[in-house]
Design an enzyme around this catalytic site. Structure first.
Site, short mmCIF file in Angstrom:
data_model
loop_
_atom_site.label_atom_id
_atom_site.label_comp_id
_atom_site.label_asym_id
_atom_site.label_seq_id
_atom_site.Cartn_x
_atom_site.Cartn_y
_atom_site.Cartn_z
N GLU A 140 -6.31 -3.37 -2.60
CA GLU A 140 -5.93 -4.30 -1.52
C GLU A 140 -6.94 -5.44 -1.41
O GLU A 140 -6.58 -6.60 -1.27
CB GLU A 140 -5.83 -3.55 -0.17
CG GLU A 140 -5.43 -4.49 0.97
CD GLU A 140 -5.60 -3.87 2.34
OE1 GLU A 140 -5.26 -2.68 2.53
OE2 GLU A 140 -6.10 -4.58 3.25
N CYS B 77 3.34 5.52 6.32
CA CYS B 77 3.21 4.49 7.34
C CYS B 77 4.34 3.48 7.11
O CYS B 77 5.06 3.56 6.11
CB CYS B 77 1.84 3.80 7.22
SG CYS B 77 1.64 3.00 5.62
N CYS C 257 -5.15 -2.31 10.44
CA CYS C 257 -3.84 -1.79 10.82
C CYS C 257 -4.04 -0.48 11.58
O CYS C 257 -4.87 0.34 11.20
CB CYS C 257 -3.03 -1.55 9.56
SG CYS C 257 -1.65 -0.46 9.81
N ASN D 234 -7.26 8.31 2.09
CA ASN D 234 -6.90 8.48 3.51
C ASN D 234 -6.57 9.94 3.81
O ASN D 234 -6.85 10.44 4.90
CB ASN D 234 -5.80 7.50 3.94
CG ASN D 234 -4.40 8.00 3.64
OD1 ASN D 234 -3.85 8.79 4.38
ND2 ASN D 234 -3.83 7.54 2.53
N SER E 94 0.71 8.91 2.06
CA SER E 94 1.55 8.91 0.87
C SER E 94 2.29 10.23 0.68
O SER E 94 2.68 10.58 -0.42
CB SER E 94 0.70 8.58 -0.35
OG SER E 94 -0.51 9.29 -0.30
FE1 F3S Z 1 0.47 1.06 5.93
FE2 F3S Z 1 0.70 -1.53 5.93
FE3 F3S Z 1 -0.87 -0.36 7.60
S1 F3S Z 1 0.68 -0.23 4.16
S2 F3S Z 1 -1.61 1.43 6.58
S3 F3S Z 1 1.32 -0.18 7.57
S4 F3S Z 1 -1.29 -2.20 6.49
#
Ligand code: F3S
Length: 289
Positions: A134, A12, A200, A230, A272
């Site tokens: 987080e 991401c 997000c 995830n 990732s």
């Molecule tokens: Fe990635 Fe930032 Fe969203 S790390 S999942 S873009 S909050």
């Protein structure tokens, strides 16, 4: 073999940014030692490769004491996209590290919100997993003790006080629908509550796109680290749509049944998974399978 790869597969925005910062530091390092506070991403292969290039992942604070820092040659500590608490940041500065902050801007926005709102006297409610780094980081930017909940049932455990004001935020990767339900329940109690939507869309978009692809292919491949929540979630979502879904970390794990008549393969990857692994899988499916 025909295949479709999800456009949202892989890093991401925040993870890509963090990885770019690591590369930048390797180039700039000029003899400085480079550390990351925790593995930079949930991908052992990537972390090992970085280690071979001199970037050491700190997995426990006890490792910090053995690192000698002198002020003429500060060691670099890169903060990963999850972010850290203010206390941890101060501790690292005290130990003499030069901090390179790769906290995702979406997470940093939550730190700023909870810091300001708690300084203004509001009580902070964080919707997320208390044990996730987080959330630990977000908690550490509140000037008063926040409440963390992750289910509808836990709303009942919050000791609301009509003389107080509340501010609700969420872990960036929290499920949209669950968040909506929890906020509705809190709202229905009639206290003075402001809600900042901090989820997000990257995770949601990846899940939605992967689900759509899985629904129309014969075989689905989900690439991700087995420790990445995830990626596991992505696998579950795809498996619901496509019975022949494979969860792999690298191409070596892929064991497709060549006897099956497969017309179309779908490929997706967790946040990732580096591009080169996705490309290797694509090439294999296109050329060898
Ligand atoms: Fe990635 Fe930032 Fe969203 S790390 S999942 S873009 S909050």
């Amino acid at each position: 073999m025909e295949y479709i790869t999800a456009k949202s597969a892989g890093f991401c925005f925040g993870v890509k940014r963090a990885m770019d910062k690591v590369e930048e530091q390797i180039e700039l390092s000029a003899g400085k030692k480079i550390y990351t506070y925790g593995p930079i991403i949930h991908n052992e292969e990537v972390v090992k490769n970085l280690e071979a290039r001199g970037v050491v992942a700190i997995r426990d604070d006890s490792e910090l004491d053995a690192i000698v820092t002198d002020n003429n040659q500060k060691n670099v500590m890169i903060i990963r996209s999850h972010g850290i608490s203010k206390m941890t940041q101060d501790m690292l500065l005290d130990k003499g590290f030069e901090i390179v902050d790769a906290t995702c801007p979406f997470v940093k926005r939550i730190h700023n919100t909870v810091s300001e709102e708690s300084q203004n006297g509001k009580s902070i409610i964080i919707i997320g997993n208390k044990k996730h780094p987080e959330v630990e980081g977000i908690m550490g930017w509140c000037v008063s003790e926040p409440v963390v909940i992750e289910s509808l049932d836990e709303v009942g455990s919050i000791r609301f006080d009509s003389s107080k004001k509340y501010c609700v935020v969420a872990q960036t990767t929290f499920n949209h629908n669950k968040f909506k339900d929890i906020v509705e329940k809190i709202d229905s109690l009639g206290y003075d509550v402001s809600v900042v939507t901090t989820i997000c869309n990257a995770t949601y978009d990846r899940q939605t796109e992967s689900k759509e692809i899985a629904a129309k292919v014969d075989t689905m491949i989900v690439i991700g680290d087995t420790h990445s929540s995830n990626s596991k979630k992505l696998y579950e979502i795809c498996r619901e749509e496509c019975g022949d879904t494979h969860f792999i970390q690298t191409l070596d794990d892929l064991d497709l049944d060549a006897t099956k008549s497969v017309r179309l393969v779908g490929i997706t990857a967790g946040a990732s998974t580096p591009d080169y692994i996705i490309e290797e899988v694509q090439n294999y499916v296109r050329v060898d399978f």
